[in-house]
Design a protein around this motif. Structure first.
Motif, PDB file in Angstrom:
ATOM      1  N   LEU A  80       8.047   5.820  -5.821  1.00 32.21           N
ATOM      2  CA  LEU A  80       9.126   6.048  -6.783  1.00 32.21           C
ATOM      3  C   LEU A  80      10.051   7.174  -6.329  1.00 32.21           C
ATOM      4  CD1 LEU A  80       7.173   5.677 -10.130  1.00 32.21           C
ATOM      5  CD2 LEU A  80       8.796   4.054  -9.125  1.00 32.21           C
ATOM      6  N   GLY A  81       9.489   8.202  -5.757  1.00 33.07           N
ATOM      7  CA  GLY A  81      10.288   9.321  -5.287  1.00 33.07           C
ATOM      8  C   GLY A  81      11.089   9.027  -4.041  1.00 33.07           C
ATOM      9  N   SER A  82      10.765   7.943  -3.367  1.00 30.60           N
ATOM     10  CA  SER A  82      11.456   7.564  -2.133  1.00 30.60           C
ATOM     11  C   SER A  82      12.503   6.488  -2.334  1.00 30.60           C
ATOM     12  CB  SER A  82      10.434   7.065  -1.098  1.00 30.60           C
ATOM     13  OG  SER A  82       9.488   8.062  -0.818  1.00 30.60           O
ATOM     14  N   LEU A  83      12.561   5.895  -3.513  1.00 31.10           N
ATOM     15  CA  LEU A  83      13.455   4.764  -3.746  1.00 31.10           C
ATOM     16  C   LEU A  83      14.938   5.128  -3.746  1.00 31.10           C
ATOM     17  CD1 LEU A  83      11.571   2.723  -6.487  1.00 31.10           C
ATOM     18  CD2 LEU A  83      11.799   2.189  -4.049  1.00 31.10           C
ATOM     19  N   ASP A  84      15.249   6.407  -3.812  1.00 35.15           N
ATOM     20  CA  ASP A  84      16.661   6.795  -3.821  1.00 35.15           C
ATOM     21  C   ASP A  84      17.346   6.505  -2.492  1.00 35.15           C
ATOM     22  OD1 ASP A  84      15.174   8.817  -2.589  1.00 35.15           O
ATOM     23  OD2 ASP A  84      16.560  10.387  -3.191  1.00 35.15           O
ATOM     24  N   SER A  85      16.593   6.386  -1.414  1.00 28.95           N
ATOM     25  CA  SER A  85      17.180   6.074  -0.110  1.00 28.95           C
ATOM     26  C   SER A  85      16.249   5.162   0.678  1.00 28.95           C
ATOM     27  CB  SER A  85      17.471   7.353   0.677  1.00 28.95           C
ATOM     28  OG  SER A  85      18.002   7.022   1.939  1.00 28.95           O
ATOM     29  N   LEU A  86      16.431   3.871   0.506  1.00 30.92           N
ATOM     30  CA  LEU A  86      15.595   2.914   1.231  1.00 30.92           C
ATOM     31  C   LEU A  86      15.799   3.025   2.735  1.00 30.92           C
ATOM     32  CD1 LEU A  86      15.836  -0.298  -0.968  1.00 30.92           C
ATOM     33  CD2 LEU A  86      14.049   1.428  -0.931  1.00 30.92           C
ATOM     34  N   ALA A  87      17.012   3.257   3.163  1.00 34.22           N
ATOM     35  CA  ALA A  87      17.287   3.354   4.593  1.00 34.22           C
ATOM     36  C   ALA A  87      16.544   4.530   5.221  1.00 34.22           C
ATOM     37  CB  ALA A  87      18.784   3.484   4.837  1.00 34.22           C
ATOM     38  N   LEU A  88      16.543   5.646   4.545  1.00 37.90           N
ATOM     39  CA  LEU A  88      15.908   6.847   5.068  1.00 37.90           C
ATOM     40  C   LEU A  88      14.380   6.773   4.990  1.00 37.90           C
ATOM     41  CD1 LEU A  88      16.450   9.697   6.179  1.00 37.90           C
ATOM     42  CD2 LEU A  88      16.496  10.507   3.822  1.00 37.90           C
ATOM     43  N   HIS A  89      13.870   6.151   3.931  1.00 31.81           N
ATOM     44  CA  HIS A  89      12.425   6.175   3.671  1.00 31.81           C
ATOM     45  C   HIS A  89      11.731   4.827   3.868  1.00 31.81           C
ATOM     46  CE1 HIS A  89      12.974  10.173   2.035  1.00 31.81           C
ATOM     47  NE2 HIS A  89      13.859   9.723   1.172  1.00 31.81           N
ATOM     48  N   ARG A  90      12.385   3.863   4.491  1.00 33.74           N
ATOM     49  CA  ARG A  90      11.841   2.506   4.574  1.00 33.74           C
ATOM     50  C   ARG A  90      10.425   2.459   5.139  1.00 33.74           C
ATOM     51  NH1 ARG A  90      14.515  -3.015   6.904  1.00 33.74           N
ATOM     52  NH2 ARG A  90      12.576  -4.212   6.896  1.00 33.74           N
ATOM     53  N   SER A  91      10.189   3.077   6.259  1.00 32.60           N
ATOM     54  CA  SER A  91       8.870   3.036   6.893  1.00 32.60           C
ATOM     55  C   SER A  91       7.801   3.635   5.976  1.00 32.60           C
ATOM     56  CB  SER A  91       8.911   3.779   8.218  1.00 32.60           C
ATOM     57  OG  SER A  91       7.651   3.797   8.817  1.00 32.60           O
ATOM     58  N   ALA A  92       8.103   4.772   5.376  1.00 35.43           N
ATOM     59  CA  ALA A  92       7.148   5.417   4.469  1.00 35.43           C
ATOM     60  C   ALA A  92       6.889   4.540   3.251  1.00 35.43           C
ATOM     61  CB  ALA A  92       7.658   6.783   4.037  1.00 35.43           C
ATOM     62  N   ILE A  93       7.936   3.932   2.707  1.00 33.94           N
ATOM     63  CA  ILE A  93       7.771   3.064   1.534  1.00 33.94           C
ATOM     64  C   ILE A  93       6.868   1.891   1.872  1.00 33.94           C
ATOM     65  CG2 ILE A  93       8.959   1.464  -0.023  1.00 33.94           C
ATOM     66  CD1 ILE A  93      11.354   3.424   0.045  1.00 33.94           C
ATOM     67  N   GLU A  94       7.086   1.267   3.014  1.00 36.96           N
ATOM     68  CA  GLU A  94       6.246   0.133   3.411  1.00 36.96           C
ATOM     69  C   GLU A  94       4.778   0.541   3.511  1.00 36.96           C
ATOM     70  OE1 GLU A  94       9.068  -2.854   5.923  1.00 36.96           O
ATOM     71  OE2 GLU A  94       8.492  -0.992   6.940  1.00 36.96           O
ATOM     72  N   THR A  95       4.524   1.682   4.132  1.00 35.03           N
ATOM     73  CA  THR A  95       3.147   2.170   4.264  1.00 35.03           C
ATOM     74  C   THR A  95       2.551   2.492   2.899  1.00 35.03           C
ATOM     75  OG1 THR A  95       3.631   3.050   6.461  1.00 35.03           O
ATOM     76  CG2 THR A  95       1.697   3.937   5.331  1.00 35.03           C
ATOM     77  N   LEU A  96       3.317   3.157   2.059  1.00 36.73           N
ATOM     78  CA  LEU A  96       2.824   3.517   0.730  1.00 36.73           C
ATOM     79  C   LEU A  96       2.546   2.282  -0.119  1.00 36.73           C
ATOM     80  CD1 LEU A  96       5.201   6.533   0.102  1.00 36.73           C
ATOM     81  CD2 LEU A  96       2.694   6.657   0.268  1.00 36.73           C
ATOM     82  N   LEU A  97       3.402   1.274  -0.042  1.00 37.69           N
ATOM     83  CA  LEU A  97       3.171   0.035  -0.790  1.00 37.69           C
ATOM     84  C   LEU A  97       1.862  -0.617  -0.361  1.00 37.69           C
ATOM     85  CD1 LEU A  97       6.780  -1.465  -0.778  1.00 37.69           C
ATOM     86  CD2 LEU A  97       5.580  -0.477  -2.740  1.00 37.69           C
ATOM     87  N   GLU A  98       1.596  -0.604   0.929  1.00 41.46           N
ATOM     88  CA  GLU A  98       0.323  -1.149   1.425  1.00 41.46           C
ATOM     89  C   GLU A  98      -0.859  -0.362   0.873  1.00 41.46           C
ATOM     90  OE1 GLU A  98       0.540  -1.209   5.694  1.00 41.46           O
ATOM     91  OE2 GLU A  98       2.227  -2.618   5.679  1.00 41.46           O
TER      92      GLU A  98
END
Length: 129
Positions: free
Chosen positions: A71-89
């Motif tokens: 949730l804290g990373s959703l403000d910038s998908l481009a910047l946080h894409r890799s982290a978001i993918e890992t966190l979702l997993e």
């Protein structure tokens, strides 16, 4: 701590070492706002963070912290894409469905997210396909 964006009382938690490189920023303690879903650095963590305050849809247990970081990373998908993918997993491995959590938070009348959760959910599901 009260949220600097909306004034709501936040849920403060320590970021475990395994998630530090995935967290937005390099803070060891963060606070999630149950209303605007903003994630902010703070000084003190709750020893037993009550993520249920975020809503019935929010996961508990091992899925809670990675979902809060998503949730804290959703403000910038481009910047946080890799982290978001890992966190979702990691949320999924802990037994929760992160896309369903986003859907339910978007529909929760008590949530006034600072990002468009419906739009972000669509974008996140596209780069996961």
């Amino acid at each position: 701590m009260d949220c600097p964006d909306c004034g709501e009382e936040t849920v403060a938690f320590a970021v475990p070492e395994e998630y530090r490189e995935l967290a937005p920023g390099d803070d060891e303690v963060l606070a999630l706002c149950p209303t605007c879903l903003g994630l902010h650095p703070t000084a003190d963590a709750d020893p037993e963070p009550d993520f249920a305050r975020v809503g019935d849809a929010f996961p508990t247990g091992a899925a809670a912290i990675p979902m809060a970081l998503v949730l804290g990373s959703l403000d910038s998908l481009a910047l946080h894409r890799s982290a978001i993918e890992t966190l979702l997993e990691r949320v999924e491995r802990a037994g929760a469905d992160p896309l369903l959590v986003l859907d339910r938070l978007a529909a929760d009348p008590g949530v006034d997210a600072r990002v468009d959760l419906d739009g972000r959910r669509r974008q996140v599901s596209q780069f996961r396909a």
